[in-house]
Design a protein around this motif. Structure first.
Motif, PDB file in Angstrom:
ATOM      1  N   LEU A 168       0.835  -1.204   0.000  1.00  0.00           N
ATOM      2  CA  LEU A 168       0.000   0.000   0.000  1.00  0.00           C
ATOM      3  C   LEU A 168       0.870   1.254   0.000  1.00  0.00           C
ATOM      4  O   LEU A 168       0.525   2.250  -0.639  1.00  0.00           O
ATOM      5  CB  LEU A 168      -0.946  -0.001   1.190  1.00  0.00           C
ATOM      6  CG  LEU A 168      -2.067  -1.039   1.121  1.00  0.00           C
ATOM      7  CD1 LEU A 168      -2.841  -1.076   2.436  1.00  0.00           C
ATOM      8  CD2 LEU A 168      -2.995  -0.770  -0.045  1.00  0.00           C
ATOM      9  N   ALA A 169       2.012   1.211   0.687  1.00  0.00           N
ATOM     10  CA  ALA A 169       2.933   2.349   0.687  1.00  0.00           C
ATOM     11  C   ALA A 169       3.480   2.583  -0.720  1.00  0.00           C
ATOM     12  O   ALA A 169       3.590   3.727  -1.165  1.00  0.00           O
ATOM     13  CB  ALA A 169       4.073   2.109   1.677  1.00  0.00           C
ATOM     14  N   VAL A 170       3.805   1.515  -1.417  1.00  0.00           N
ATOM     15  CA  VAL A 170       4.284   1.640  -2.796  1.00  0.00           C
ATOM     16  C   VAL A 170       3.199   2.275  -3.657  1.00  0.00           C
ATOM     17  O   VAL A 170       3.463   3.218  -4.418  1.00  0.00           O
ATOM     18  CB  VAL A 170       4.706   0.259  -3.368  1.00  0.00           C
ATOM     19  CG1 VAL A 170       4.923   0.330  -4.871  1.00  0.00           C
ATOM     20  CG2 VAL A 170       5.961  -0.245  -2.670  1.00  0.00           C
ATOM     21  N   LEU A 171       1.969   1.798  -3.531  1.00  0.00           N
ATOM     22  CA  LEU A 171       0.864   2.357  -4.318  1.00  0.00           C
ATOM     23  C   LEU A 171       0.656   3.833  -4.010  1.00  0.00           C
ATOM     24  O   LEU A 171       0.409   4.632  -4.914  1.00  0.00           O
ATOM     25  CB  LEU A 171      -0.426   1.584  -4.054  1.00  0.00           C
ATOM     26  CG  LEU A 171      -0.554   0.228  -4.730  1.00  0.00           C
ATOM     27  CD1 LEU A 171      -1.843  -0.459  -4.281  1.00  0.00           C
ATOM     28  CD2 LEU A 171      -0.506   0.371  -6.233  1.00  0.00           C
ATOM     29  N   ALA A 172       0.737   4.193  -2.738  1.00  0.00           N
ATOM     30  CA  ALA A 172       0.535   5.590  -2.358  1.00  0.00           C
ATOM     31  C   ALA A 172       1.599   6.490  -2.991  1.00  0.00           C
ATOM     32  O   ALA A 172       1.284   7.579  -3.480  1.00  0.00           O
ATOM     33  CB  ALA A 172       0.547   5.733  -0.843  1.00  0.00           C
ATOM     34  N   LEU A 173       2.840   6.040  -2.999  1.00  0.00           N
ATOM     35  CA  LEU A 173       3.905   6.844  -3.597  1.00  0.00           C
ATOM     36  C   LEU A 173       3.766   6.914  -5.108  1.00  0.00           C
ATOM     37  O   LEU A 173       4.022   7.962  -5.716  1.00  0.00           O
ATOM     38  CB  LEU A 173       5.272   6.289  -3.191  1.00  0.00           C
ATOM     39  CG  LEU A 173       5.604   6.459  -1.698  1.00  0.00           C
ATOM     40  CD1 LEU A 173       6.873   5.695  -1.349  1.00  0.00           C
ATOM     41  CD2 LEU A 173       5.723   7.930  -1.331  1.00  0.00           C
ATOM     42  N   LEU A 174       3.349   5.819  -5.725  1.00  0.00           N
ATOM     43  CA  LEU A 174       3.094   5.853  -7.166  1.00  0.00           C
ATOM     44  C   LEU A 174       1.947   6.809  -7.472  1.00  0.00           C
ATOM     45  O   LEU A 174       1.988   7.537  -8.468  1.00  0.00           O
ATOM     46  CB  LEU A 174       2.769   4.450  -7.690  1.00  0.00           C
ATOM     47  CG  LEU A 174       3.910   3.442  -7.715  1.00  0.00           C
ATOM     48  CD1 LEU A 174       3.382   2.064  -8.112  1.00  0.00           C
ATOM     49  CD2 LEU A 174       5.025   3.896  -8.642  1.00  0.00           C
ATOM     50  N   ALA A 175       0.934   6.821  -6.617  1.00  0.00           N
ATOM     51  CA  ALA A 175      -0.198   7.727  -6.801  1.00  0.00           C
ATOM     52  C   ALA A 175       0.248   9.180  -6.700  1.00  0.00           C
ATOM     53  O   ALA A 175      -0.341  10.060  -7.338  1.00  0.00           O
ATOM     54  CB  ALA A 175      -1.281   7.434  -5.770  1.00  0.00           C
ATOM     55  N   ASP A 176       1.285   9.445  -5.918  1.00  0.00           N
ATOM     56  CA  ASP A 176       1.827  10.796  -5.802  1.00  0.00           C
ATOM     57  C   ASP A 176       2.659  11.189  -7.020  1.00  0.00           C
ATOM     58  O   ASP A 176       3.156  12.312  -7.099  1.00  0.00           O
ATOM     59  CB  ASP A 176       2.697  10.922  -4.544  1.00  0.00           C
ATOM     60  CG  ASP A 176       1.881  10.986  -3.277  1.00  0.00           C
ATOM     61  OD1 ASP A 176       0.663  11.277  -3.358  1.00  0.00           O
ATOM     62  OD2 ASP A 176       2.451  10.752  -2.194  1.00  0.00           O
ATOM     63  N   GLY A 177       2.821  10.241  -7.942  1.00  0.00           N
ATOM     64  CA  GLY A 177       3.541  10.536  -9.171  1.00  0.00           C
ATOM     65  C   GLY A 177       5.023  10.232  -9.135  1.00  0.00           C
ATOM     66  O   GLY A 177       5.751  10.606 -10.058  1.00  0.00           O
ATOM     67  N   LEU A 178       5.484   9.563  -8.097  1.00  0.00           N
ATOM     68  CA  LEU A 178       6.910   9.254  -8.014  1.00  0.00           C
ATOM     69  C   LEU A 178       7.276   8.104  -8.940  1.00  0.00           C
ATOM     70  O   LEU A 178       6.540   7.120  -9.031  1.00  0.00           O
ATOM     71  CB  LEU A 178       7.291   8.869  -6.578  1.00  0.00           C
ATOM     72  CG  LEU A 178       7.180   9.963  -5.532  1.00  0.00           C
ATOM     73  CD1 LEU A 178       7.495   9.413  -4.155  1.00  0.00           C
ATOM     74  CD2 LEU A 178       8.113  11.105  -5.859  1.00  0.00           C
ATOM     75  N   PRO A 179       8.411   8.191  -9.615  1.00  0.00           N
ATOM     76  CA  PRO A 179       8.880   7.067 -10.429  1.00  0.00           C
ATOM     77  C   PRO A 179       9.433   5.966  -9.520  1.00  0.00           C
ATOM     78  O   PRO A 179       9.678   6.183  -8.325  1.00  0.00           O
ATOM     79  CB  PRO A 179       9.985   7.683 -11.281  1.00  0.00           C
ATOM     80  CG  PRO A 179      10.443   8.863 -10.512  1.00  0.00           C
ATOM     81  CD  PRO A 179       9.265   9.359  -9.729  1.00  0.00           C
ATOM     82  N   VAL A 180       9.626   4.799 -10.083  1.00  0.00           N
ATOM     83  CA  VAL A 180      10.059   3.635  -9.308  1.00  0.00           C
ATOM     84  C   VAL A 180      11.339   3.903  -8.528  1.00  0.00           C
ATOM     85  O   VAL A 180      11.450   3.538  -7.353  1.00  0.00           O
ATOM     86  CB  VAL A 180      10.223   2.405 -10.230  1.00  0.00           C
ATOM     87  CG1 VAL A 180      10.854   1.239  -9.484  1.00  0.00           C
ATOM     88  CG2 VAL A 180       8.881   1.999 -10.799  1.00  0.00           C
ATOM     89  N   ASP A 181      12.329   4.555  -9.141  1.00  0.00           N
ATOM     90  CA  ASP A 181      13.586   4.785  -8.424  1.00  0.00           C
ATOM     91  C   ASP A 181      13.387   5.716  -7.225  1.00  0.00           C
ATOM     92  O   ASP A 181      14.017   5.534  -6.178  1.00  0.00           O
ATOM     93  CB  ASP A 181      14.692   5.291  -9.349  1.00  0.00           C
ATOM     94  CG  ASP A 181      14.319   6.548 -10.114  1.00  0.00           C
ATOM     95  OD1 ASP A 181      13.120   6.831 -10.275  1.00  0.00           O
ATOM     96  OD2 ASP A 181      15.244   7.247 -10.561  1.00  0.00           O
TER      97      ASP A 181
END
Length: 74
Positions: A19-32
């Motif tokens: 869920l933390a990964v999804l939240a950061l992706l939702a914020d527009g952050l790239p994988v790195d």
């Protein structure tokens, strides 16, 4: 993706880390950037994204983000 009765059950299979990964992706952050923020390797984040997509039966990370947002998980 169509709505089914098992969607809440599938959500229960997501870990707090996923869920933390999804939240950061939702914020527009790239994988790195997600990897740096969570102090993980880029490969670990990529594996988590793949696992999330498999669990939610979606084909792309953005679909997983949308699914999680619609179900108020992020």
């Amino acid at each position: 993706m169509t709505a089914t009765l098992d969607q809440p059950l599938r959500a229960a299979h997501l870990t707090a880390e996923e869920l933390a990964v999804l939240a950061l992706l939702a914020d527009g952050l790239p994988v790195d950037a997600v990897a740096r923020r969570l102090n993980l390797s880029k490969r670990t984040v990529q594996r988590r994204i793949r696992r999330i997509c498999d669990r939610l039966d979606v084909h792309a990370p953005i679909q997983a983000v949308v699914w999680a947002a619609r179900h108020k998980l992020i």
